[in-house]
Design a protein around this motif. Structure first.
Motif, PDB file in Angstrom:
ATOM      1  N   ALA A  90       0.812  -1.221   0.000  1.00 32.70           N
ATOM      2  CA  ALA A  90       0.000   0.000   0.000  1.00 32.70           C
ATOM      3  C   ALA A  90       0.843   1.268   0.000  1.00 32.70           C
ATOM      4  CB  ALA A  90      -0.915   0.003   1.222  1.00 32.70           C
ATOM      5  N   LEU A  91       2.120   1.157   0.269  1.00 32.42           N
ATOM      6  CA  LEU A  91       2.987   2.330   0.397  1.00 32.42           C
ATOM      7  C   LEU A  91       2.991   3.233  -0.840  1.00 32.42           C
ATOM      8  CD1 LEU A  91       4.839   3.667   2.431  1.00 32.42           C
ATOM      9  CD2 LEU A  91       6.737   2.405   1.426  1.00 32.42           C
ATOM     10  N   PRO A  92       3.077   2.730  -2.068  1.00 29.23           N
ATOM     11  CA  PRO A  92       3.051   3.653  -3.210  1.00 29.23           C
ATOM     12  C   PRO A  92       1.753   4.451  -3.320  1.00 29.23           C
ATOM     13  CG  PRO A  92       3.801   1.490  -3.914  1.00 29.23           C
ATOM     14  CD  PRO A  92       3.352   1.357  -2.498  1.00 29.23           C
ATOM     15  N   PHE A  93       0.638   3.838  -2.993  1.00 27.31           N
ATOM     16  CA  PHE A  93      -0.643   4.541  -3.075  1.00 27.31           C
ATOM     17  C   PHE A  93      -0.763   5.586  -1.965  1.00 27.31           C
ATOM     18  CE2 PHE A  93      -1.287   0.349  -4.925  1.00 27.31           C
ATOM     19  CZ  PHE A  93      -1.712   0.711  -6.198  1.00 27.31           C
ATOM     20  N   VAL A  94      -0.281   5.246  -0.793  1.00 28.85           N
ATOM     21  CA  VAL A  94      -0.308   6.194   0.327  1.00 28.85           C
ATOM     22  C   VAL A  94       0.598   7.384   0.033  1.00 28.85           C
ATOM     23  CG1 VAL A  94       0.331   6.475   2.748  1.00 28.85           C
ATOM     24  CG2 VAL A  94      -0.964   4.477   2.036  1.00 28.85           C
ATOM     25  N   LEU A  95       1.790   7.113  -0.483  1.00 25.55           N
ATOM     26  CA  LEU A  95       2.701   8.209  -0.804  1.00 25.55           C
ATOM     27  C   LEU A  95       2.160   9.077  -1.929  1.00 25.55           C
ATOM     28  CD1 LEU A  95       6.186   6.479  -0.558  1.00 25.55           C
ATOM     29  CD2 LEU A  95       5.122   8.066   1.051  1.00 25.55           C
ATOM     30  N   ARG A  96       1.483   8.461  -2.872  1.00 28.56           N
ATOM     31  CA  ARG A  96       0.902   9.225  -3.980  1.00 28.56           C
ATOM     32  C   ARG A  96      -0.200  10.168  -3.477  1.00 28.56           C
ATOM     33  NH1 ARG A  96       2.032  10.893  -9.045  1.00 28.56           N
ATOM     34  NH2 ARG A  96       0.197  10.916 -10.313  1.00 28.56           N
ATOM     35  N   ALA A  97      -0.901   9.780  -2.448  1.00 28.50           N
ATOM     36  CA  ALA A  97      -1.953  10.632  -1.893  1.00 28.50           C
ATOM     37  C   ALA A  97      -1.395  11.707  -0.961  1.00 28.50           C
ATOM     38  CB  ALA A  97      -2.978   9.782  -1.151  1.00 28.50           C
ATOM     39  N   LEU A  98      -0.319  11.403  -0.252  1.00 26.29           N
ATOM     40  CA  LEU A  98       0.191  12.328   0.767  1.00 26.29           C
ATOM     41  C   LEU A  98       1.271  13.296   0.285  1.00 26.29           C
ATOM     42  CD1 LEU A  98       0.498  10.129   3.967  1.00 26.29           C
ATOM     43  CD2 LEU A  98      -1.170  11.890   3.471  1.00 26.29           C
ATOM     44  N   MET A  99       2.144  12.848  -0.585  1.00 27.50           N
ATOM     45  CA  MET A  99       3.309  13.660  -0.923  1.00 27.50           C
ATOM     46  C   MET A  99       2.991  15.020  -1.544  1.00 27.50           C
ATOM     47  SD  MET A  99       5.745  12.206   0.448  1.00 27.50           S
ATOM     48  CE  MET A  99       7.076  13.187  -0.144  1.00 27.50           C
ATOM     49  N   PRO A 100       2.039  15.131  -2.478  1.00 32.28           N
ATOM     50  CA  PRO A 100       1.782  16.483  -3.014  1.00 32.28           C
ATOM     51  C   PRO A 100       1.307  17.478  -1.952  1.00 32.28           C
ATOM     52  CG  PRO A 100       0.806  14.837  -4.440  1.00 32.28           C
ATOM     53  CD  PRO A 100       1.285  14.123  -3.215  1.00 32.28           C
ATOM     54  N   VAL A 101       0.461  17.021  -1.045  1.00 33.94           N
ATOM     55  CA  VAL A 101      -0.049  17.919  -0.005  1.00 33.94           C
ATOM     56  C   VAL A 101       1.056  18.278   0.981  1.00 33.94           C
ATOM     57  CG1 VAL A 101      -1.697  18.107   1.883  1.00 33.94           C
ATOM     58  CG2 VAL A 101      -2.377  17.040  -0.255  1.00 33.94           C
ATOM     59  N   LEU A 102       1.844  17.297   1.384  1.00 29.21           N
ATOM     60  CA  LEU A 102       2.939  17.578   2.311  1.00 29.21           C
ATOM     61  C   LEU A 102       3.984  18.497   1.676  1.00 29.21           C
ATOM     62  CD1 LEU A 102       3.434  14.076   3.949  1.00 29.21           C
ATOM     63  CD2 LEU A 102       2.366  16.086   4.943  1.00 29.21           C
ATOM     64  N   ALA A 146      -6.792  10.960   5.389  1.00 33.41           N
ATOM     65  CA  ALA A 146      -7.976  10.101   5.346  1.00 33.41           C
ATOM     66  C   ALA A 146      -8.058   9.346   4.027  1.00 33.41           C
ATOM     67  CB  ALA A 146      -9.238  10.936   5.548  1.00 33.41           C
ATOM     68  N   GLN A 147      -7.733  10.001   2.936  1.00 25.70           N
ATOM     69  CA  GLN A 147      -7.749   9.335   1.638  1.00 25.70           C
ATOM     70  C   GLN A 147      -6.677   8.257   1.565  1.00 25.70           C
ATOM     71  OE1 GLN A 147      -6.915  11.948  -1.624  1.00 25.70           O
ATOM     72  NE2 GLN A 147      -7.723  10.516  -3.141  1.00 25.70           N
ATOM     73  N   ALA A 148      -5.494   8.537   2.052  1.00 24.43           N
ATOM     74  CA  ALA A 148      -4.417   7.546   2.051  1.00 24.43           C
ATOM     75  C   ALA A 148      -4.770   6.357   2.940  1.00 24.43           C
ATOM     76  CB  ALA A 148      -3.120   8.195   2.522  1.00 24.43           C
ATOM     77  N   PHE A 149      -5.373   6.635   4.098  1.00 26.06           N
ATOM     78  CA  PHE A 149      -5.798   5.551   4.983  1.00 26.06           C
ATOM     79  C   PHE A 149      -6.865   4.695   4.313  1.00 26.06           C
ATOM     80  CE2 PHE A 149      -8.684   3.948   8.278  1.00 26.06           C
ATOM     81  CZ  PHE A 149      -7.798   3.151   8.986  1.00 26.06           C
ATOM     82  N   GLY A 150      -7.797   5.334   3.617  1.00 26.25           N
ATOM     83  CA  GLY A 150      -8.834   4.597   2.895  1.00 26.25           C
ATOM     84  C   GLY A 150      -8.245   3.714   1.804  1.00 26.25           C
ATOM     85  N   TYR A 151      -7.275   4.231   1.056  1.00 28.63           N
ATOM     86  CA  TYR A 151      -6.619   3.424   0.028  1.00 28.63           C
ATOM     87  C   TYR A 151      -5.940   2.202   0.641  1.00 28.63           C
ATOM     88  CZ  TYR A 151      -7.096   7.193  -3.415  1.00 28.63           C
ATOM     89  OH  TYR A 151      -7.572   8.132  -4.266  1.00 28.63           O
TER      90      TYR A 151
END
Length: 128
Positions: free
Chosen positions: A8-20, A54-59
């Motif tokens: 799940a790490l690539p999907f979580v990073l894809r959701a979080l990295m732009p915002v961070l 929340a989106q990353a956790f859902g993914y």
């Protein structure tokens, strides 16, 4: 658990990295000038990154729920997950039962994603 986390790490990073990255670029100088570090910085940024978390956790939740690989590799005969049970039903040509299990799995995924986005992500404030 580790296999699901790494998967799940690539999907979580894809959701979080732009915002961070956006928050870091936007407020870095303010935080440095005020000396804000660590936990206090996290508390300030939480409201800004909450929906992305929340989106990353859902993914990650949905990917782990629908994962057949871990159960197939490390599971036993007594331990059957919903996706593996669906695969077994469809593989034995019991399509009607498989369709029912698929509806249950899709409904469970939708409900869990909605709950994770509401509980962690909160509600969007609309200003008039």
């Amino acid at each position: 658990m580790w296999v699901n986390a790494v998967m799940a790490l690539p999907f979580v990073l894809r959701a979080l990295m732009p915002v961070l990255y956006q928050q870091e670029r936007r407020f870095r100088n303010v935080y440095l000038s005020l000396g804000v570090r660590g936990w206090s910085r996290w508390c300030l940024e939480w409201t800004l990154i909450r929906q992305s978390v929340a989106q990353a956790f859902g993914y990650a939740l949905l990917l782990s729920l629908g994962d057949m690989g871990v159960i197939a590799l490390f599971g036993s005969q007594g331990l059957v997950s919903l996706p593996l049970y669906l695969f077994q039903l469809i593989g034995s040509y019991r399509l009607e039962e498989g369709a029912c299990v698929a509806v249950v799995l899709i409904t469970l995924c939708l409900v869990l994603f909605y709950l994770s986005s509401r509980l962690i992500g909160g509600q969007k404030n609309v200003k008039n």
